[in-house]
Design a protein around this motif. Structure first.
Motif, PDB file in Angstrom:
ATOM      1  N   MET A   1       0.709  -1.104   0.013  1.00 30.56           N
ATOM      2  CA  MET A   1      -0.059   0.079   0.007  1.00 30.56           C
ATOM      3  C   MET A   1       0.800   1.439  -0.117  1.00 30.56           C
ATOM      4  N   PHE A   2       1.958   1.276   0.894  1.00 38.14           N
ATOM      5  CA  PHE A   2       2.780   2.456   0.721  1.00 38.14           C
ATOM      6  C   PHE A   2       4.201   1.907   0.364  1.00 38.14           C
ATOM      7  N   SER A   3       4.994   2.804  -0.224  1.00 42.15           N
ATOM      8  CA  SER A   3       6.426   2.459  -0.653  1.00 42.15           C
ATOM      9  C   SER A   3       7.205   3.420   0.178  1.00 42.15           C
ATOM     10  N   ARG A   4       8.421   3.415   0.108  1.00 45.11           N
ATOM     11  CA  ARG A   4       9.319   4.301   0.799  1.00 45.11           C
ATOM     12  C   ARG A   4       9.074   5.725   0.256  1.00 45.11           C
ATOM     13  N   ASP A   5       8.696   5.791  -1.247  1.00 44.03           N
ATOM     14  CA  ASP A   5       8.556   7.228  -1.783  1.00 44.03           C
ATOM     15  C   ASP A   5       7.359   8.008  -1.120  1.00 44.03           C
ATOM     16  N   ASP A   6       6.430   6.985  -0.417  1.00 45.21           N
ATOM     17  CA  ASP A   6       5.286   7.733   0.029  1.00 45.21           C
ATOM     18  C   ASP A   6       5.586   8.470   1.628  1.00 45.21           C
ATOM     19  N   ILE A   7       6.571   7.960   2.172  1.00 44.91           N
ATOM     20  CA  ILE A   7       6.697   8.126   3.650  1.00 44.91           C
ATOM     21  C   ILE A   7       6.895   9.699   3.867  1.00 44.91           C
ATOM     22  N   PRO A   8       7.448  10.649   3.088  1.00 42.81           N
ATOM     23  CA  PRO A   8       7.583  11.957   3.303  1.00 42.81           C
ATOM     24  C   PRO A   8       6.073  12.511   3.273  1.00 42.81           C
ATOM     25  N   GLY A   9       5.399  12.472   2.230  1.00 42.78           N
ATOM     26  CA  GLY A   9       4.163  12.939   2.237  1.00 42.78           C
ATOM     27  C   GLY A   9       2.997  12.276   2.966  1.00 42.78           C
ATOM     28  N   LEU A  10       3.104  11.224   3.456  1.00 40.68           N
ATOM     29  CA  LEU A  10       2.421  10.561   4.425  1.00 40.68           C
ATOM     30  C   LEU A  10       2.426  11.098   5.727  1.00 40.68           C
ATOM     31  N   ALA A  11       3.852  11.165   6.071  1.00 38.87           N
ATOM     32  CA  ALA A  11       4.044  11.746   7.288  1.00 38.87           C
ATOM     33  C   ALA A  11       3.604  13.519   7.499  1.00 38.87           C
ATOM     34  N   LEU A  12       3.730  14.281   6.410  1.00 36.41           N
ATOM     35  CA  LEU A  12       3.477  15.458   6.198  1.00 36.41           C
ATOM     36  C   LEU A  12       1.859  15.613   6.567  1.00 36.41           C
ATOM     37  N   ALA A  13       1.166  14.872   5.846  1.00 34.50           N
ATOM     38  CA  ALA A  13      -0.489  14.963   6.086  1.00 34.50           C
ATOM     39  C   ALA A  13      -0.584  14.326   7.353  1.00 34.50           C
ATOM     40  N   ILE A  14      -0.121  13.299   8.231  1.00 31.70           N
ATOM     41  CA  ILE A  14      -0.431  12.933   9.438  1.00 31.70           C
ATOM     42  C   ILE A  14      -0.139  14.242  10.241  1.00 31.70           C
ATOM     43  N   LEU A  15       1.132  14.583  10.026  1.00 34.20           N
ATOM     44  CA  LEU A  15       1.456  15.695  10.964  1.00 34.20           C
ATOM     45  C   LEU A  15       0.418  17.180  10.776  1.00 34.20           C
ATOM     46  N   VAL A  16       0.245  17.526   9.580  1.00 38.77           N
ATOM     47  CA  VAL A  16      -0.716  18.483   9.481  1.00 38.77           C
ATOM     48  C   VAL A  16      -2.234  18.150  10.215  1.00 38.77           C
ATOM     49  N   CYS A  17      -2.646  17.002  10.032  1.00 36.38           N
ATOM     50  CA  CYS A  17      -4.007  16.579  10.682  1.00 36.38           C
ATOM     51  C   CYS A  17      -4.076  16.771  12.111  1.00 36.38           C
ATOM     52  N   GLU A  18      -2.751  16.260  12.453  1.00 37.21           N
ATOM     53  CA  GLU A  18      -2.658  16.397  14.071  1.00 37.21           C
ATOM     54  C   GLU A  18      -2.406  17.504  14.442  1.00 37.21           C
ATOM     55  N   ALA A  19      -1.666  18.610  13.899  1.00 42.38           N
ATOM     56  CA  ALA A  19      -1.682  19.805  14.451  1.00 42.38           C
ATOM     57  C   ALA A  19      -2.824  20.633  14.412  1.00 42.38           C
ATOM     58  N   VAL A  20      -3.478  20.339  13.132  1.00 40.97           N
ATOM     59  CA  VAL A  20      -4.794  21.460  12.921  1.00 40.97           C
ATOM     60  C   VAL A  20      -5.727  21.082  13.902  1.00 40.97           C
ATOM     61  N   GLY A  21      -5.758  19.691  13.929  1.00 41.59           N
ATOM     62  CA  GLY A  21      -6.710  19.020  15.179  1.00 41.59           C
ATOM     63  C   GLY A  21      -6.532  19.253  16.451  1.00 41.59           C
ATOM     64  N   ALA A  22      -5.330  19.438  16.894  1.00 41.97           N
ATOM     65  CA  ALA A  22      -5.143  19.586  18.250  1.00 41.97           C
ATOM     66  C   ALA A  22      -5.077  21.268  18.578  1.00 41.97           C
ATOM     67  N   ALA A  23      -4.717  22.187  17.560  1.00 43.63           N
ATOM     68  CA  ALA A  23      -4.601  23.486  17.805  1.00 43.63           C
ATOM     69  C   ALA A  23      -5.890  24.143  18.484  1.00 43.63           C
ATOM     70  N   PRO A  24      -7.095  23.968  18.407  1.00 45.45           N
ATOM     71  CA  PRO A  24      -8.301  24.359  19.095  1.00 45.45           C
ATOM     72  C   PRO A  24      -8.209  24.289  20.392  1.00 45.45           C
ATOM     73  N   ALA A  25      -7.655  23.098  20.976  1.00 39.56           N
ATOM     74  CA  ALA A  25      -7.649  22.618  22.281  1.00 39.56           C
ATOM     75  C   ALA A  25      -6.709  23.633  23.037  1.00 39.56           C
ATOM     76  N   LEU A  26      -5.734  24.115  22.419  1.00 39.78           N
ATOM     77  CA  LEU A  26      -4.713  25.103  22.824  1.00 39.78           C
ATOM     78  C   LEU A  26      -5.233  26.411  23.310  1.00 39.78           C
ATOM     79  N   VAL A  27      -6.435  26.642  22.696  1.00 43.01           N
ATOM     80  CA  VAL A  27      -7.205  28.074  23.224  1.00 43.01           C
ATOM     81  C   VAL A  27      -8.186  27.989  23.941  1.00 43.01           C
ATOM     82  N   THR A  28      -8.717  26.546  24.197  1.00 43.52           N
ATOM     83  CA  THR A  28      -9.876  26.644  24.884  1.00 43.52           C
ATOM     84  C   THR A  28      -9.579  25.743  26.177  1.00 43.52           C
TER      85      THR A  28
END
Length: 158
Positions: free
Chosen positions: A1-28
């Motif tokens: 399903m994933f190759s070594r070439d997928d790792i940077p894009g996959l990691a970025l997508a996960i990181l962005v989703c985690e950061a955006v999802g967690a951000a509102p909790a920092l202000v509430t």
């Protein structure tokens, strides 16, 4: 399903989703002494410590799902799927800001109803691009369904 070439894009997508999802909790604030702590809680409400691990897991799944859509999609199908994903994510963030930040239970209920609808539409759009991506959003839909019922009960009790 994933190759070594997928790792940077996959990691970025996960990181962005985690950061955006967690951000509102920092202000509430939801700790002891907060508005939320004063509410009458439904009997089935999970302890507060449950929410962090659940959301972290769901944001991870969202990151993997959106990466698959961006990687495998083409043209209009990819554009629609990604547009719906972004729209539902905006409502996800908005719910936290309305419910916790705005201390508005009824407003949270309205936002989560729209969020649920957009999640269903996103799953449908993802399925046209990558079935696995769509399936990765099913636990998210289940949790938001539970959260919507929980939000309703907070509204009813308070």
């Amino acid at each position: 399903m994933f190759s070594r070439d997928d790792i940077p894009g996959l990691a970025l997508a996960i990181l962005v989703c985690e950061a955006v999802g967690a951000a509102p909790a920092l202000v509430t604030a939801t700790g002891s002494g907060s508005w939320y702590a004063t509410l009458v809680r439904p009997a089935f409400a999970p302890p507060n410590w449950v929410f962090g691990p659940v959301w972290t897991t769901l944001f991870f799944l969202l990151g993997v799902g959106v990466y698959l859509v961006l990687r495998d999609g083409r043209g209009r199908e990819r554009t629609v799927a990604f547009g719906l994903f972004v729209a539902q994510y905006v409502l996800n963030v908005a719910w936290t800001l309305v419910f916790f930040g705005g201390e508005n239970i009824a407003g949270g209920l309205a936002v989560i109803a729209a969020l649920w609808t957009l999640i269903v539409a996103t799953i449908a759009a993802f399925s046209r691009v990558n079935r696995t991506a769509a399936l990765l959003l099913v636990p998210y839909l289940a949790w938001v369904s539970f959260a919507a019922f929980l939000n309703y009960e907070f509204y009813r009790l308070n």
